[in-house]
Design an enzyme around this catalytic site. Structure first.
Site, short mmCIF file in Angstrom:
data_model
loop_
_atom_site.label_atom_id
_atom_site.label_comp_id
_atom_site.label_asym_id
_atom_site.label_seq_id
_atom_site.Cartn_x
_atom_site.Cartn_y
_atom_site.Cartn_z
N LYS A 69 35.40 45.35 36.71
CA LYS A 69 36.08 44.52 37.70
C LYS A 69 36.01 43.07 37.25
O LYS A 69 34.97 42.59 36.79
CB LYS A 69 35.38 44.71 39.05
CG LYS A 69 36.03 44.04 40.24
CD LYS A 69 35.25 44.42 41.50
CE LYS A 69 35.89 43.89 42.77
NZ LYS A 69 35.14 44.33 43.97
N SER A 114 37.84 46.03 47.48
CA SER A 114 38.50 45.10 46.57
C SER A 114 38.54 45.59 45.12
O SER A 114 39.23 45.01 44.29
CB SER A 114 37.78 43.75 46.62
OG SER A 114 36.44 43.87 46.17
N SER A 137 34.07 47.89 49.19
CA SER A 137 34.96 47.62 48.05
C SER A 137 34.83 48.57 46.88
O SER A 137 35.70 48.59 46.00
CB SER A 137 34.74 46.19 47.55
OG SER A 137 35.19 45.27 48.51
#
Length: 442
Positions: free
Chosen positions: A80, A155, A179
């Site tokens: 990420k 996310s 997330s």
């Protein structure tokens, strides 16, 4: 050649260990798959091919010498884009950090590299990780594997998409309010939210330090267990001999069962039936003590997020996606006294939760009450976006408030998951239970 995009990270690691898979060829394969994929630019923010090939070459040498350092040594994964990567732009999905190049790796990335994991590149996310939907018109909105026109969940949206679309064997995300679990759920993956403080956040772009956690998104519980091991530099839990016979689960009723969409409701009911058929005892659990902390959670989240980012946002408010900026700005309205009082309520609730759930192996709930929305619908902004985001995060946020280790498993119904909530620092026991549950629901 076997289709490596369909293999688990564990199986790829075993293939490397048997000298049947060349780590360099494996890394080249995934880089080529990524570059050829039509949705590449919606999934990866940027690749790190030079680094990946150098790390793969080192893994190849270790494999040839019989000196592999981890079962996943030589396996390429995605990261990420909020984990600092030395010499590589790390922007956390926000124009506020455009062109930001850290000088060193995040500590968890450094540990993973020392354990032989190969860094393919950085994946897209919700802006500054502050959304459960994954919608990000500032950089890119990752696609859902079950509907590329829909959001992937946030996310860690690109992390989930990288695995679900076969562009990484596993991905590293982060979880502050859901997330890791939400994108894992909506993309039919296993997602592990680790206990706060278990894995280092040093060198990770922070959203809400009180809740931020590191976690992998994977194809299997075994992969999640091995990824946890590689990320913390410790032995993986032994998943052999797991069974659900006599295991006790609490099925949480409070808040999480309200207003479920038909598909998640059906998937959850079927999942519970399969767990019972495998010998598990499942009992309903009401826990009204969660209601007040849940109602106050918006204050807890926005207050700390605003304190963390107010200077940067105030300096350049117009570069942000307006609904995300407004969510940050909402934190300015809360007093320190109310914030501290709300945290006292959370701590009291956690103590009570530990008492009530002590006799259970895990607490169950539907991972998400809804299905992913179309990107076009969410871009209408206003209340459509705000309400969709709040509803999406409703169930997972309870897990962050409770504070334990949590894993979400696919149910076999697209974009529907079941969560198993364990105790703080109880990842190893939870993953053993999850492995048995995974087998029962297969």
């Amino acid at each position: 050649m076997t289709n490596w995009t369909e293999m688990s990270a564990a199986d790829l690691g075993r293939g490397i260990g048997r000298k049947e898979i060349d780590p360099v060829a494996l890394t080249e394969y995934f880089l080529n798959e990524i570059n050829a994929h039509p949705l590449r630019d919606r999934i990866y923010a940027r690749l790190t091919p030079d680094r990946a090939l150098a790390e793969a070459a080192a893994a190849k040498t270790r494999a040839e010498l019989g000196l592999r350092v981890h079962p996943l040594d030589g396996v390429p994964i995605s990261w990420k884009d909020l984990y600092d990567t030395a010499g590589t732009v790390t922007e956390a999905g926000s124009a506020l950090l455009a062109g930001r190049i850290p000088a060193r790796d995040a500590e968890v990335l450094r540990t993973a590299t020392q354990n032989g994991l190969v860094c393919l590149g950085k994946t897209h996310l919700s802006e500054l990780a502050f959304s459960g939907l994954g919608l990000n018109p500032v950089t890119a909105t990752a696609p859902c594997v079950n509907d590329p026109d829909a959001v992937a969940g946030g996310s860690s949206s690109g992390a989930a998409a990288s695995v679900a679309f076969g562009l990484a064997p596993s991905g590293v995300g982060s979880d502050t309010g859901g997330s890791v679990r939400l994108p894992a759920c909506w993309n039919d993956l296993v997602g592990l939210k680790t206990t706060s403080g278990r894995l280092s956040l040093k060198g990770a772009v922070s959203l809400i330090a009180s809740f931020d956690t590191v976690g992998p998104l994977c194809r299997s519980v075994e992969d999640a267990a091995l990824m946890l091991s590689a990320l913390e530099g410790a032995p993986a839990p032994d998943l052999r001999g797991t069974s659900l016979k006599g295991r006790r689960f609490a099925a949480l009723q409070t808040v999480v069962m309200d207003d479920l969409d038909p598909a998640p409701a059906q998937a959850y009911a079927l999942a519970l039936d399969k767990l019972r058929a495998a010998g598990a005892i499942v009992e309903d659990l009401d826990f009204p003590e969660i209601i007040t902390p849940h109602e106050q959670s918006a204050m807890l989240y926005t207050s700390e997020a605003w304190a963390t980012w107010r200077d940067e946002i105030t300096a350049q408010p117009d570069v942000m996606f307006a609904p995300i900026r407004e969510r940050f700005e909402a934190g300015a309205a809360h007093s320190a006294a109310d914030f501290i009082a709300a945290w006292k309520t959370v701590h009291a609730m956690r103590a009570r939760w530990a008492e009530v759930t002590a006799g259970y192996d895990a607490v169950l709930c539907p991972t998400a009450p809804n299905l992913p929305e179309k990107v076009e619908t969410l871009m209408e902004l206003g209340e459509t976006y705000v309400q969709a985001n709040l509803r999406t995060l409703r169930n997972t946020r309870i897990g962050n408030l409770i504070g334990g280790a949590i894993v979400t498993l696919p149910t076999g119904i697209p974009s529907c998951g079941v969560s198993l909530m364990g105790t703080p620092m109880g990842e190893h026991h939870l993953l053993r239970i999850a492995s048995a549950a995974e087998a029962a629901m297969a």
